[in-house]
Design a protein around this motif. Sequence first.
Motif, short mmCIF file in Angstrom:
data_model
loop_
_atom_site.label_atom_id
_atom_site.label_comp_id
_atom_site.label_asym_id
_atom_site.label_seq_id
_atom_site.Cartn_x
_atom_site.Cartn_y
_atom_site.Cartn_z
N ASP A 128 7.01 3.77 2.44
CA ASP A 128 6.23 4.26 1.49
C ASP A 128 6.29 3.79 0.20
OD1 ASP A 128 8.69 5.33 1.03
OD2 ASP A 128 7.95 7.52 1.60
N GLY A 129 7.18 2.85 -0.05
CA GLY A 129 7.40 2.43 -1.49
C GLY A 129 8.38 3.05 -2.07
N SER A 130 9.03 4.01 -1.80
CA SER A 130 9.95 4.95 -2.40
C SER A 130 11.32 4.10 -2.30
CB SER A 130 10.41 6.20 -1.81
OG SER A 130 10.73 5.89 -0.38
N ALA A 131 12.55 4.48 -3.12
CA ALA A 131 13.55 4.08 -3.14
C ALA A 131 14.27 4.08 -1.89
CB ALA A 131 14.53 4.68 -4.07
N TYR A 167 8.87 -1.10 0.09
CA TYR A 167 8.20 -2.15 0.76
C TYR A 167 8.59 -3.48 0.70
CZ TYR A 167 4.22 1.29 0.56
OH TYR A 167 3.33 2.05 0.62
N TYR A 168 8.34 -4.27 1.85
CA TYR A 168 8.94 -5.57 1.93
C TYR A 168 8.24 -6.48 1.20
CZ TYR A 168 12.88 -4.36 4.92
OH TYR A 168 13.98 -3.85 5.63
N MET A 169 6.78 -6.43 0.95
CA MET A 169 6.09 -7.31 0.13
C MET A 169 6.54 -7.36 -1.21
SD MET A 169 2.65 -4.78 -0.17
CE MET A 169 3.06 -4.04 1.36
N SER A 170 6.00 -8.67 -1.79
CA SER A 170 6.38 -8.92 -3.22
C SER A 170 5.81 -7.97 -4.28
CB SER A 170 6.20 -10.19 -3.58
OG SER A 170 4.48 -10.61 -3.40
N LYS A 171 6.00 -7.85 -5.37
CA LYS A 171 5.69 -6.64 -6.27
C LYS A 171 4.24 -7.24 -6.78
CE LYS A 171 10.04 -5.13 -8.15
NZ LYS A 171 10.90 -4.94 -9.43
N THR A 172 4.02 -8.44 -6.94
CA THR A 172 2.76 -9.15 -7.31
C THR A 172 1.69 -8.79 -6.10
OG1 THR A 172 3.64 -10.88 -8.47
CG2 THR A 172 1.50 -11.11 -7.93
N GLY A 212 -12.40 6.28 2.42
CA GLY A 212 -11.24 7.30 3.19
C GLY A 212 -10.03 7.10 2.47
N HIS A 213 -9.84 6.37 1.52
CA HIS A 213 -8.22 6.18 0.98
C HIS A 213 -7.79 7.23 0.34
CE1 HIS A 213 -4.91 4.40 -1.05
NE2 HIS A 213 -5.45 5.19 -2.15
N LYS A 214 -6.44 7.69 0.53
CA LYS A 214 -5.97 9.03 0.09
C LYS A 214 -4.41 8.55 -0.24
CE LYS A 214 -5.13 13.84 0.94
NZ LYS A 214 -5.26 14.96 1.93
N LYS A 215 -4.00 8.84 -1.41
CA LYS A 215 -2.83 8.36 -1.88
C LYS A 215 -1.70 9.16 -1.19
CE LYS A 215 -3.95 7.09 -6.82
NZ LYS A 215 -3.62 7.42 -7.90
N ARG A 216 -0.86 8.47 -0.69
CA ARG A 216 0.41 8.96 0.07
C ARG A 216 1.27 9.63 -0.69
NH1 ARG A 216 3.25 4.98 4.03
NH2 ARG A 216 1.11 4.76 4.60
N LYS A 217 1.47 10.82 -0.41
CA LYS A 217 2.81 11.70 -1.18
C LYS A 217 4.17 11.27 -0.98
CE LYS A 217 0.12 16.19 -1.12
NZ LYS A 217 0.40 17.43 -0.71
N LYS A 218 4.66 11.01 -2.17
CA LYS A 218 6.34 10.53 -1.90
C LYS A 218 7.05 11.72 -1.98
CE LYS A 218 5.16 6.11 -4.45
NZ LYS A 218 5.34 5.47 -5.39
#
Length: 596
Positions: free
Chosen positions: A564-567, A571-576, A590-596
């Motif tokens: 989920d991109g948290s610490a 994510y394994y993808m690059s920041k760019t 249908g996009h909805k932000k995921r809660k961290k």
Amino acid sequence: MGGKQDRNEAYGKPAKYDPSFRGPIRNRSCTDVICCVLFLLFILGYIVVGIVAWVYGDPRQVLYPRNSTGAYCGVGANKDKPYLLYFNIFSCVLTANVITVAENGLQCPTPQVCVSSCPEDAWTVEVNQLSEKVGEVFYTANRNFCLPGVPWDMPVIQSLQQELCPGFLLPSTPALGRCVPFLNSTPPELPGISSNTSISQGISGLFDILNARDISVKIFEDFAQSWYWILTAVGHMMSTLFYPLVTFVLLLICIVYWAMTALYLATSGQPQYVLWAPNASLPSCGKVQMNTSCNPMAQPVNSSCPGLRCIFQSYSSTGLVQRSLFNLQIYVVLALFWTVNWVLALGQCVLAGAFASFYWAFQKPQDIPTFPLSSAFIRTLRYHTGSLAFGALILTLVQMARVILEYIDNKLRGSQNPMARCIMCCFKCCLWCLEKFIKFLNRNAYIMIAVYGKNFCVSAKNAFMLLMRNIVRVVVLDKVTDLLLLFGKLLVVGGVGVLSFFFFTGRIQGLGRHFENPALNYYWLPIMVSILGAYVIASGFFSVFGMCVDTLFLCFLEDLERNDGSADRPYYMSKTLLKILSKKNEALPGHKKRKK
């Protein structure tokens, strides 16, 4: 909410977070073992068929010209006689059209003899020579163009009646091992031969088909003059195209082995000889049973039937190999499709394993494994040969069905009504769509095999479910990628083609003495070769790029589901890439932000 949850469950559950997951699984086992064993047994049978074809086949019939008795010119007893002379080449035109003659292996209903050299001057038997001996008219004058075994003391008129010696000679040039008259040669005034327009056109057409020697020599000269410049769209790109080069070599081995096996199978069997006469309908030939077996070493001498002789007809279809020839040809065609598809699958799975190792390396490039391409290659061959063979077999069966359908359509094309043609077209369209879908599914299944090491069916199911859970992203990425790859190929091929045209036609001036365009007979030859080479190289390079995009895309989808991109779950993808995809993701329905 319930309906949306049901739709999500229909395409499987998203991948769960796994802190131990670091890309392609190392501890894996062999998959689809049964299919692996079947594939290896099939390859073993393919080798056996190749050996049998090599033992019984005789490809010389397509490599060397053959005289009237079926003996080959340029080999064996005729080693010093590499050219084939037609006694009356006009019969090739008078009795059949040029296409029919070519389809029959350039065989004409006239005596044919192997000679050491083609006639250089025009010559016709004179009336006063008819009573002379063959040795005086032919052998003494160094006209060694009679059939083998014609005695010295035979009267010339008898040798002409029995078509043992030619009645005329025309200045000829060797073409495909056959003596073909020059276009400007004047036909002799003999019965049955005229110099009207149709004969001239027929000879011209036959000459156009056979006269490939001079053109081939000039083409070879063009290659010798321009090979360095053709290989210049290649030298600086070989390192980046290393694995496509491996795939190309493997494909070349598959195709060459199939071609040689099919050639030897097609030429298996013993030669058959039958009685034949140019005028079999004459009353004097009524007592002779034409098309019956005969011995070519004992040519018949029958003055009552002019021109009667024993000629080569075909290769026998008796024997176990010959009776099974059709089934063996189907077997080798199936083997060709299966092996080619397996090689392509091997390349896709190996590249997917290498690219997946790159994506799932958290610290790039420190965490990327050493020699990822070699590791993926060894891992794929060791554990997943059967899975690749399974996917290749499914695709092969569909392709074979398309081939059979095309064959039936070609055979019945003249007798089909509009309704039948419509039905046939629908079947062909459905099989084409099915083949495209299977290629798409196999490609993604091989990516999942490279990453997780599961069998083909499980990998195909997981890949399909993952793509269906992200169908909008799949459609957008697929279309954009196809468009970019197309533009890339057009840019490379078009650029090389334009540059080749201007260079080889001498339109680029001031390049210096070392960059002068060579003097060519056909400037289009190096241009076409350069364009073809550029297309092959561009296809190889962009196929790697396309596989990279597909692999990284599936890994990206898995990354979105696992993390989920948290610490704690980064994510394994690059920041760019994350920033770009985040902006794209916000625009999706249908996009909805995921809660961290």
